[in-house]
Design a protein around this motif. Sequence first.
Motif, mmCIF file in Angstrom:
data_model
loop_
_atom_site.group_PDB
_atom_site.id
_atom_site.type_symbol
_atom_site.label_atom_id
_atom_site.label_comp_id
_atom_site.label_asym_id
_atom_site.label_seq_id
_atom_site.Cartn_x
_atom_site.Cartn_y
_atom_site.Cartn_z
ATOM 1 N N ALA A 12 -27.297 11.582 -6.328
ATOM 2 C CA ALA A 12 -28.388 10.728 -5.834
ATOM 3 C C ALA A 12 -28.584 9.433 -6.614
ATOM 4 C CB ALA A 12 -29.694 11.513 -5.823
ATOM 5 N N ASP A 13 -28.119 9.367 -7.878
ATOM 6 C CA ASP A 13 -28.281 8.131 -8.666
ATOM 7 C C ASP A 13 -27.305 8.129 -9.844
ATOM 8 O OD1 ASP A 13 -29.319 9.870 -10.582
ATOM 9 O OD2 ASP A 13 -31.386 9.529 -9.911
ATOM 10 N N ALA A 14 -27.431 7.121 -10.709
ATOM 11 C CA ALA A 14 -26.481 6.974 -11.823
ATOM 12 C C ALA A 14 -26.482 8.216 -12.723
ATOM 13 C CB ALA A 14 -26.830 5.725 -12.626
ATOM 14 N N SER A 15 -27.647 8.747 -13.029
ATOM 15 C CA SER A 15 -27.675 9.866 -13.970
ATOM 16 C C SER A 15 -27.071 11.122 -13.333
ATOM 17 C CB SER A 15 -29.101 10.115 -14.479
ATOM 18 O OG SER A 15 -29.815 10.858 -13.542
ATOM 19 N N ARG A 16 -27.274 11.298 -12.039
ATOM 20 C CA ARG A 16 -26.656 12.453 -11.374
ATOM 21 C C ARG A 16 -25.128 12.280 -11.344
ATOM 22 N NH1 ARG A 16 -28.744 16.650 -11.781
ATOM 23 N NH2 ARG A 16 -27.508 17.478 -10.093
ATOM 24 N N LEU A 17 -24.652 11.048 -11.180
ATOM 25 C CA LEU A 17 -23.210 10.814 -11.174
ATOM 26 C C LEU A 17 -22.588 11.132 -12.535
ATOM 27 C CD1 LEU A 17 -22.425 7.582 -9.135
ATOM 28 C CD2 LEU A 17 -21.341 9.817 -8.892
ATOM 29 N N ARG A 18 -23.321 10.771 -13.598
ATOM 30 C CA ARG A 18 -22.832 11.115 -14.945
ATOM 31 C C ARG A 18 -22.704 12.621 -15.077
ATOM 32 N NH1 ARG A 18 -26.789 7.480 -16.974
ATOM 33 N NH2 ARG A 18 -25.802 5.491 -17.467
ATOM 34 N N HIS A 68 -27.453 1.464 -4.181
ATOM 35 C CA HIS A 68 -26.049 1.284 -4.582
ATOM 36 C C HIS A 68 -25.894 0.183 -5.629
ATOM 37 C CE1 HIS A 68 -25.811 3.605 -0.809
ATOM 38 N NE2 HIS A 68 -24.793 4.185 -1.425
ATOM 39 N N GLN A 69 -26.639 -0.901 -5.470
ATOM 40 C CA GLN A 69 -26.551 -1.987 -6.462
ATOM 41 C C GLN A 69 -27.077 -1.523 -7.822
ATOM 42 O OE1 GLN A 69 -24.787 -4.418 -5.973
ATOM 43 N NE2 GLN A 69 -25.123 -5.541 -4.058
ATOM 44 N N GLU A 70 -28.183 -0.791 -7.799
ATOM 45 C CA GLU A 70 -28.730 -0.312 -9.075
ATOM 46 C C GLU A 70 -27.767 0.641 -9.768
ATOM 47 O OE1 GLU A 70 -32.611 1.364 -8.546
ATOM 48 O OE2 GLU A 70 -33.547 -0.627 -8.543
ATOM 49 N N THR A 71 -27.112 1.484 -8.982
ATOM 50 C CA THR A 71 -26.177 2.443 -9.570
ATOM 51 C C THR A 71 -25.014 1.713 -10.242
ATOM 52 O OG1 THR A 71 -26.766 4.001 -7.828
ATOM 53 C CG2 THR A 71 -24.804 4.508 -9.106
ATOM 54 N N ILE A 72 -24.451 0.707 -9.578
ATOM 55 C CA ILE A 72 -23.304 0.036 -10.214
ATOM 56 C C ILE A 72 -23.756 -0.790 -11.419
ATOM 57 C CG2 ILE A 72 -21.678 0.043 -8.287
ATOM 58 C CD1 ILE A 72 -22.360 -2.713 -7.574
ATOM 59 N N LYS A 73 -24.971 -1.322 -11.354
ATOM 60 C CA LYS A 73 -25.481 -2.084 -12.498
ATOM 61 C C LYS A 73 -25.698 -1.151 -13.686
ATOM 62 C CE LYS A 73 -29.315 -4.882 -13.067
ATOM 63 N NZ LYS A 73 -30.550 -5.232 -12.381
ATOM 64 N N ASN A 74 -26.341 -0.049 -13.402
ATOM 65 C CA ASN A 74 -26.656 0.951 -14.418
ATOM 66 C C ASN A 74 -25.391 1.499 -15.103
ATOM 67 O OD1 ASN A 74 -27.679 3.278 -15.689
ATOM 68 N ND2 ASN A 74 -29.412 3.249 -14.264
ATOM 69 N N LEU A 75 -24.349 1.721 -14.318
ATOM 70 C CA LEU A 75 -23.119 2.300 -14.882
ATOM 71 C C LEU A 75 -22.110 1.214 -15.265
ATOM 72 C CD1 LEU A 75 -22.675 5.224 -12.305
ATOM 73 C CD2 LEU A 75 -23.445 5.461 -14.658
ATOM 74 N N LYS A 76 -22.520 -0.061 -15.076
ATOM 75 C CA LYS A 76 -21.668 -1.225 -15.392
ATOM 76 C C LYS A 76 -20.286 -1.111 -14.748
ATOM 77 C CE LYS A 76 -23.870 -2.097 -19.849
ATOM 78 N NZ LYS A 76 -24.607 -0.825 -20.010
#
Length: 446
Positions: A12-18, A68-76
């Motif tokens: 669902a977001d950057a932290s879940r992807l990690r 989607h933009q926040e996720t790519i920004k967050n994960l650089k």
Amino acid sequence: MIVMKFGGSSIADASRLRHVANIVKNYVQRKPVLVLSAMGDTTDHLLDAGNLALKEGKVEIKNVEKLHQETIKNLKLPVQKEVTVLLDELSRLLSGIALIRELTPRTKDYLVSFGERLSVRIAAAYFKSIRMNARAFDSWEVGFFSDSNYTQAELKKESWDLIPEKIQPLIKGNVLPVVTGFLAKDEKGTITTLGRGGSDLSATMIAAACKAEEVQVWKDVDGILTADPRIVKDARPVQFVTYDEAAELAYFGAQVLHPRAMMPCMKTGTPVLVKNSYNIDAPGTKIEHAQAAAKKSPPVRAITSKHKVTLVDIVSTRMLGQYGFLEKVFSIFAKYNISIDMVATSEVSVSLTLDTAYDLTDVKKELSKIASVEVKVGKAIVSIIGNVKRSSEILGRAFRSCQLIGVPVQMVSQGASKVNISFIVNDTEAAEVVKALHMDFFPAED
Ligand code: ASP
Ligand code: MG
């Protein structure tokens, strides 16, 4: 090789992807293929955006863009360009819908496809950034070929050969394929979808076609439970079930894989493991063939209940022994597209159950020509799923439990599939029955 599928809430977001990356890392030795849904509620958001364009002529992608933009920004992640290209294409599609005020099933599939196309690109970029050899694929690049029944497409037989042809070389080359769930393309090269929740089917299809060791479906529950935890506090995960039992459980209200998703693996005997991405250490539930599963479990696997059921009692007003009575009864229900759940018959009468949602006025009128009809609402089906070779024991114990709490059983049916014993009680008493049965068949562990 194994297949690992993660649903929208698991990514669902950057932290879940990690978190997902950490799970996948534990399995790299077993050569995983990943299948992903759209991130979070993206599919719903895309459908909402489509409706807004259709009804109000507005183009609005803020929700989808932001996540989607926040996720790519967050994960650089260096996928800005790819993501922007897709979001632009999405905007243009919505402008088209807004302009012509038309949203056909075919366009709907194209519209929702952006969810999975975005998620695999972002996920693969992230895995690459942490030195995993990931590569994103649109499912049609790895052999997902379907008919043109948009929004409910069926995979074509050819997929059974096409998928391993594409996937196996990747696995040999130590690539971690990250594949879009839910999507396929038809003969004309148009994007199709396999129905809501269809990425489970994408995963089981890859696993079955490639003869994988197993397919892991990562959800946000500890697998299949012995009962609905909202009714039974003591409900616990079931470790093993057969494909048939899992299918019955799905029909009767348990949160498992859709029966359609199990079909490919049922054919090949590929085990399906349902795991909890929020509780990695929980063993989960393994769905496998009868012999393997039978050895490992008690006679009852799980107890489910389905609420808001209508019971229809039909007694023939004609002579005893008249043939064709059942046929007439069923054809009347078929004529009105009403699907029947449970049936019990005697020589002159038949009782059956339906969803309460149906309007029965016309059906009742027609049935009344050949039978006396009584419609009783407010019922529930309680189902015991398990080894019906022991049906006498199970029925005996179940009736005893109902008797002890003073609940009359109003109809009984044992499915020919031999994994399901169901009975009807008043809806108001169903929870009490499920609790009593659970206490008997799954006594508290201490
Ligand atoms: N994203 C699609 C849906 O929400 C497919 C899936 O998640 O399985 O239905
Ligand atoms: Mg989804």
